[in-house]
Each structure stands twice: as C-alpha cells, then as structure tokens.
Design an enzyme around this catalytic site. Structure first.
Site, PDB file in Angstrom:
ATOM      1  N   LYS A 151      38.742  35.504  44.543  1.00 20.75           N
ATOM      2  CA  LYS A 151      37.810  36.262  45.275  1.00 20.75           C
ATOM      3  C   LYS A 151      36.846  36.452  44.071  1.00 20.75           C
ATOM      4  CE  LYS A 151      35.675  40.080  45.677  1.00 20.75           C
ATOM      5  NZ  LYS A 151      34.609  41.194  45.194  1.00 20.75           N
TER       6      LYS A 151
ATOM      7  N   GLU B  27      27.083  43.110  45.252  1.00 18.01           N
ATOM      8  CA  GLU B  27      28.110  43.898  44.407  1.00 18.01           C
ATOM      9  C   GLU B  27      26.982  43.816  43.377  1.00 18.01           C
ATOM     10  OE1 GLU B  27      32.470  42.805  42.893  1.00 18.01           O
ATOM     11  OE2 GLU B  27      31.980  42.071  44.534  1.00 18.01           O
TER      12      GLU B  27
ATOM     13  N   ASP C 188      27.573  28.911  56.590  1.00 21.47           N
ATOM     14  CA  ASP C 188      28.447  29.438  56.798  1.00 21.47           C
ATOM     15  C   ASP C 188      29.483  29.495  55.804  1.00 21.47           C
ATOM     16  OD1 ASP C 188      30.072  30.484  58.527  1.00 21.47           O
ATOM     17  OD2 ASP C 188      30.049  28.724  60.624  1.00 21.47           O
TER      18      ASP C 188
ATOM     19  N   HIS D 134      31.498  46.131  34.698  1.00 28.84           N
ATOM     20  CA  HIS D 134      30.491  46.005  35.804  1.00 28.84           C
ATOM     21  C   HIS D 134      30.118  47.344  36.332  1.00 28.84           C
ATOM     22  CE1 HIS D 134      31.551  45.767  40.743  1.00 28.84           C
ATOM     23  NE2 HIS D 134      32.175  46.305  40.641  1.00 28.84           N
TER      24      HIS D 134
END
Length: 426
Positions: free
Chosen positions: A261, A83, A277, A375
């Site tokens: 998030k 991202e 993990d 972004h």
C-alpha cells in the site's frame, strides 16, 4: 532547458508561487501549467464528455515531488493524492538517492494481453494445437482492426493457448499478445479480441465467451533500482532495520499488504495525476505481488558493500500517453508537460521510481521513529481545517496541536476557540 528537480524550500511558498517555481524548474512557460490551477482545470462541460450522468467534480490536491533523478534525467513529478506526507516523503527519499545517481530503470516493453475464452471444446488439447496452427491467420485478422497501430510499429505479434482446468470443466484460453506502443492499450486489444473471437470459435468447432484484456500485465514490467545513503537514512542501524522490515514483508502477506500500500501511495498518485487508469494499475500490481501463489512484497531492500541501502521494485505498469483521460483532461495534460516524458516507457519509469521512493520513506519512518510522528505532523493542517479553521488560522492551529502532541479535531477546536476569543477581546 533541462529540468532541475532540486528546488529548495518549495514548501515555504504559496501555491501560486510554487507553481511559478515549478514551471521555471521544468523549463516551461508559467502558462503551460495553468490547468493545474482551479480556474483552468477540468470544466463541468468537459467532464460531461468523459463519463456519463455528470453532476459535478471532485477536487484532489496535486503536489509536486522534487529531487528526482531518473535514468540520468531530473524530473519534477506531479502527484494527485488526498493523503498528507506522501509528496514530502517521496521528495525526501529521492534526495537520499540523488548523490548515488538517483533511480535507474528497465522496461520489458509495451505488450498487453487479450484473453479469448473457449468453452465446450470436445478435445481441449487438440483444440489448443489447432489454434496454434492458425497463429498467422489470427494475427493478420487482429492487425486488420488497427492499421494505425501497426504503422507505428505495434500490433498483434503472437498468441499463446492454455488448457485451463476449472470447476466448470476444462476451458481453452487464447492469449493475444499486442504491442500497444504509447497507449494504455485497453481499447486496442479489446477490439482485436472481439474481432478474432468468431474465427477462433470456428477453428475450435465450439463457442467463445469472454473476449477482453487482462490487467495482469506481466509482459509490461517496469523495474526501478536506487541506492539510498545510509547516513542520510539515519545510520547503519536504520539501514539494517529497513532490511529486516523488508524481509518481514516478503515473508508475511499481512505485512506485505500494508508494505505494498505504501508503494501504491506513490504509484497511484502519479497515475491519477497523468489521467491514467488507477484501477488497472492497482489490479496489475497486486496480482504481480501474488504471482508465486502467495501474496508478498513488490520491493526488496538490502545493503551494498559500502553499507548503503539498495532498493529494488518490479511492477506491471499499463500506462500510456495516447487516448483516454490523458488527452481529454486538461490537468492531466499539464502534468505530462511538467514531467517532460515523451513515451509510455518514460512515464512508467517515473511511476516505478516514485513507488520505490515512497516505499523507502515509509519503511524508514517505521524503522526510525514510527509512522505517526511525521505523518501526523503533516496531517495537522488537515485536522485544523476539519475543525473549522479559516485559511489564515490553519497555520497557527496546526502548530499548536503539533506542539501539544494532540493532533485531534476536538483539540484543534479548543485551540481555535481560544484564538478567536482572544481576537474578540482585543
């Protein structure tokens, strides 16, 4: 030589030059980070020993976040993510905290929990007491399974037992508490759980079913705190608006899901880069967000007496430096070298700090200018590549679509066609 995480203008260099600068900043020989290059990373043969039915590899970009000071130590932080804006945003947020001491952390310990499910107990509460009476015997049996862990100061050290009402009737749930030291701990606690299950069944006079760790690692919490300079954030109004946005995420699960998030953008990137993990960590963090019975924000922002923004974050982080892909994956090994961490606690502290920085950056973007401006500007290079631009064309196409404020693939294709037509006419 201590790490210097303040590397100015890193983005202005080629990937090869950046790698050399990062190695120098971390006080490492350049060759120590060779595995971060495409030629020396994970091979197909190595991958074949990590998972089954291997047919290929997928590359994920690894960037390095700068400006981080964590518990008084500078860290250069590898982040594996697809991202755009994530690495840049974390670095920028860390810069805003740097003059106020950076990030400070605390840690509750390296404790993981294994669960043993007891079914069909005639007297569940009596069974609970009988199992608690056998505590020392159960712990001794568990520790026989991993003498190396015990020799390192870890091992099983306590049990707890719950009577759990379910739609299938009352169940008795045994929790085995294990200090796993610098491992993630899944293999150790699962082995112990399977070994003690037959004895637990005997004591209970019935049968056991599931015998496995829980990823709700609430005895392995990491907390991070930082003060972000109000002026660098954009002034008092921006700081106030971030506080208001934080309160929204605390109160509303719809907002909290996206707020968290943003935290996981940072956390997962470091977890992945170090071969840990990601799914276990994500499950643990989201379960922690719902620990009160209602899903809420993992972080909080408030103002201090000087008007600066104070950010705090608490998350369970089951990560380690021993075993698994962390030891088997050459790129993960190089990432750990770059970080310079020596214990699971240090690694967890880095991960929590990056999560808080990432969260602050996202909240600031939302409060100050909207998420899309920064972004999408950083996303422009990806759009240019998706439109078919070659390496030597990406920069110019990206710059044009940003200037036109049309950061879309179809517009990038139009610009690319114009550039190529112009070159062809010369």
């Amino acid at each position: 030589m201590p790490t210097n995480s303040r590397i100015s203008g890193l983005r202005d260099h080629t990937p090869q030059e950046r790698l050399a600068l990062v190695a120098e900043g971390a006080g490492l020989e350049a060759s120590a980070l060779d595995a971060l290059g495409t030629e020396s990373g994970l091979s197909l043969a190595q991958a074949d020993h990590i998972i089954e039915n291997v047919v290929g590899l997928i590359g994920v970009p690894v960037g390095v976040a700068t400006n981080f000071t964590i518990d008084g130590t500078d860290r250069l932080i590898p982040m594996a993510t697809e991202e755009p804006s994530v690495v840049a945003a974390a670095s920028n947020a860390a810069r805003m905290a740097r003059d106020h001491g950076g990030f400070t952390t605390s840690y509750t310990g390296d404790v993981m929990i294994a669960q043993i499910q007891v079914l069909d107990a005639v007297d569940p509460h009596g069974t609970r007491f009988a199992l608690l009476e056998a505590r020392d015997e159960v712990l001794a049996l568990a520790n026989e399974q991993d003498p190396m862990l015990v020799s390192l100061g870890g091992g099983a050290f306590d049990i707890s037992v719950r009577v759990l009402p379910t739609r299938a009737g009352a169940q008795v749930i045994v929790h085995l508490h294990v200090d796993v030291r610098d491992a993630m701990g899944a293999n150790a606690v699962n082995t112990m759980a399977e070994a003690i299950a037959p004895r637990i069944a005997e004591i209970a006079g019935t049968r056991t079913l599931l015998r496995i760790l829980t990823n709700k690692a609430d005895l392995r919490l990491t907390r991070a705190r930082a003060v972000f300079d109000a002026e660098l954030l954009g002034g008092a109004q921006v700081a106030d608006d971030i506080v208001a946005a934080s309160a929204f995420a605390e109160a509303d699960p719809y907002r909290a899901a996206t707020h968290n998030k943003g935290i996981m953008n940072g956390i997962t990137a470091v977890v992945l880069a170090t071969g840990n993990d990601t799914r276990a960590v994500e499950a643990g963090c989201h379960s922690h967000a719902a620990r009160t019975g209602r899903y809420s924000a993992l972080s909080q922002f408030e103002k201090d007496a000087d008007g600066n923004l104070v950010g705090t974050l608490e998350v369970p982080l089951a990560v380690g430096l021993v075993g698994g892909a962390t030891r088997a994956h050459p790129t993960a090994q190089a990432s750990v070298k770059l970080l310079g961490v020596e214990t699971a606690r240090e690694l967890a502290s880095v991960i929590a700090a990056v999560g808080l920085a990432q969260n602050l950056a996202a909240c600031r973007a939302l409060a100050a200018e909207g998420i899309q401006r920064g972004h999408m500007t950083l996303h422009a290079r990806t759009v240019a590549a998706s439109a078919g631009a070659d390496v030597d064309e990406i920069g110019e196409v990206a710059a044009r679509i940003v200037a036109d404020r049309k950061i879309r693939v179809e517009h990038a294709r139009e610009i690319l066609a114009e550039l190529r037509a112009g070159r062809g006419s010369v």
